[in-house]
Motif scaffolding. Sequence first.
Motif, short mmCIF file in Angstrom:
data_model
loop_
_atom_site.label_atom_id
_atom_site.label_comp_id
_atom_site.label_asym_id
_atom_site.label_seq_id
_atom_site.Cartn_x
_atom_site.Cartn_y
_atom_site.Cartn_z
N LEU A 1 5.43 15.60 0.04
CA LEU A 1 5.82 14.36 -0.47
C LEU A 1 6.44 13.14 0.06
N ARG A 2 5.52 13.64 1.68
CA ARG A 2 5.86 12.25 2.78
C ARG A 2 4.44 11.29 2.72
N VAL A 3 4.39 9.83 2.43
CA VAL A 3 3.06 9.58 2.12
C VAL A 3 3.51 8.01 2.69
N PRO A 4 1.96 7.73 3.11
CA PRO A 4 1.59 6.47 3.48
C PRO A 4 2.63 5.26 3.26
N ILE B 1 0.66 -0.79 -0.12
CA ILE B 1 0.20 0.28 -0.06
C ILE B 1 1.02 1.32 -0.28
N SER B 2 0.40 1.85 -0.55
CA SER B 2 2.13 3.78 -0.92
C SER B 2 0.31 4.39 -1.02
N GLY B 3 0.99 5.69 -0.64
CA GLY B 3 0.09 7.27 -1.29
C GLY B 3 1.37 7.10 -2.84
N ASP B 4 0.53 8.02 -3.30
CA ASP B 4 1.51 8.64 -4.44
C ASP B 4 1.92 10.33 -3.62
N HIS B 5 0.72 10.69 -3.32
CA HIS B 5 1.65 12.27 -2.95
C HIS B 5 0.68 12.44 -1.99
N GLY B 6 0.81 13.90 -0.87
CA GLY B 6 -0.12 13.73 0.03
C GLY B 6 -0.62 15.02 -0.07
N GLU B 7 -1.07 15.76 0.71
CA GLU B 7 -1.83 17.13 0.64
C GLU B 7 -1.49 18.28 1.45
#
Length: 708
Positions: A265-268, A240-246
């Motif tokens: 830039l920090r993601v799960p 599981i990965s984020g692509d980018h934050g908000e």
Amino acid sequence: MGLLVVLILSGCATEDRPWNVLFITLDTTRADFLGCYGKESARTPNLDRVAEEGTLFLHALSSVPVTLPSHSTLFTGTYPLVHGVRDNGLFRLPSERQTLAEILKDQGYATGAAIGAFPLTREFGLDQGFDYYNDHISIAGEDYRGRRQDQKSGNFFEERPADRVNDAILPWLRENAERPFFAWIHYWDPHHPPSPPAPDDPRNSHDLYQGEIAFVDQNFGVILRELENQGIADRTLIVISGDHGEGRGEHNEDTHSLLSYDSTLRVPFLIKAPGFPAGIRISERVGTVDALPTILDLLGLEAPDEVQGRSLVSQLRGEAREGNRRAYYAETLSPRLSHGLGELRAFYKGSYKYIHGPRPELYDLGADPDELSDLVAQKPEIGRSLESDLAAFVVENAGSQSSDAVHEVDDETRQRLAALGYISSSGSSNVEVQEVLSREGTPPQDRVRDVNLLSRWRQYAAVGNFLEAKETALRLIARDPENPSHHGLLARSYYGLGQIDRAADVIRSRAVSVRNPSPLLDVANQVYAQGNRELGAELVTKINAAVESAHGQYLWAEMLGDQGDPEGRRQSLRRALELDSTHIRSRLSLAIDQAQLGDLAAAEDHFRLLLKQHPRYSRGHFNFAVFLLHHERTREALDRLERAVQLNPSYWQAHLARLTAHLRLGERQQAVRIKDLLERRCPHRDIVQQAASFLADPWVSPPTVEAR
């Protein structure tokens, strides 16, 4: 050595079968909004469960805070420096870049994907290697006269919610449960503007962004239960990965893509591998560039030579690593490509983060994780050293850029991207990228408030709040009075308020925005339709001179036809199709014109090409059916009409045409059923009355076209 042997030797097969791979990407999802990352109010039990049963990476970094390039990194294990995708829409992943799906397909895996939004549709290249790639995002409907009724506002990317993404992938998962598979599921929901379904848990209602993440988690839970129901959960690798934050207002950025702070830039990043320790938490800095080599290592496969990430398998085993010694790279060129500003490149080394651009910045993330204290003036020697390291990294790691990475979009897509801010304000289509550090342009940090206002304008316009949209446009004009795009937004706001004359005055008196001419052309068309033909034609001419588009040529063709110049009309329609061969209205109008001129073969060719390009365009099916009815090809016509009402059940004019076709074929019982349907459901009495009169008339005249 065969796949099965390799997998058994590496310890990742159960019951003589390779692991399945489930890859979940969470669009626009901040790590600190998940319960497993410490958010006490989060409602993410399913994601938290994966963290509890697997490994959680506390400091995972995206390579770019934009959807398509970030996913290109996830699927190739390379930075944008190599894969070449730098922004949404204007680029596509080149075919020579080997993707995770291609690698696993070559090893005998079934490969399937369901994605949630337009930036990842197949035209942008991420479908490489997938047997099944479901990117049916949304379907435009029509009213009973066949007029287009968009279900999604043009101010935002087309998308579908997480439950519909599940609907697209679950049948494929069930069909392939008995063989090794690689499934990619992309959930877009948290992307701006957040609009979750009414929450089951009222604790989510105070924060729609958090509610969207909760909705994604609920639907991810459906996938987990499906794996369990199929008896394959214990042999499925889950990544599981984020692509980018908000941004959410941090550093004055409401959304993402413009700045390069860790808020975006920090993601799960979570991995659950069968047989590996549970509850591992890794504080070492890692990147989404590491996802592909880690998955391949777990499967006992070699990573391609061009891969720039590293395997994290030792971390999954719980083996301790020292701090943040490895350097990582990130970038956002979107400020230049989308807004004509400067570009930003970031470099992480040790505890420091250096951001290069028109105004460089330096942060000590160990002491200042929120990046609030810029040290570039206090520690110039560290800044210069990291700038040198970054320059060397760019030179050493940049790949040979493929011309295929630049995506030539059609006119409609270009206009859509422009409306969303993905074409520079100058209107230039130049997307050339040079792999050198640059300080040229306006610092994006100085213009982030403008971009926030632009985002708010789009949100107001999307829900029809044009009073607030107008005020927002005026604020943008106050900040940048000479920006033609901002005046274009004002014209569109007046148009939304029904103040057509004021909208026309803005267009007439100001330079025309070239970012998105369609709404301004709609103003001109409305002026013309209201009877001021001279002014309407003048506005269309001005807009077309500023930026030629298929939509502009189509409207000009309609005006020429109205003014009694059929040949000029046809020339403009042909020019529209030269600009965009897929332009629906121009192709349809040209087909009808050719039919009226008696060139039946040319007309049919246009109809068939239209429906090949737009097979779900119910209006195209209807008009082709009318053409066929007029030429005694009733059974063929009925097939087209059936398709039209299948695509749009409330297309009452098509139902009426079906009735006439059945009568022609002597199928009165079917015609009576359609009349009864219209009497029960059709809100338009003229349609109902026509149906009754047709049944009473022994000879039924065919319907007329509804093209214009």
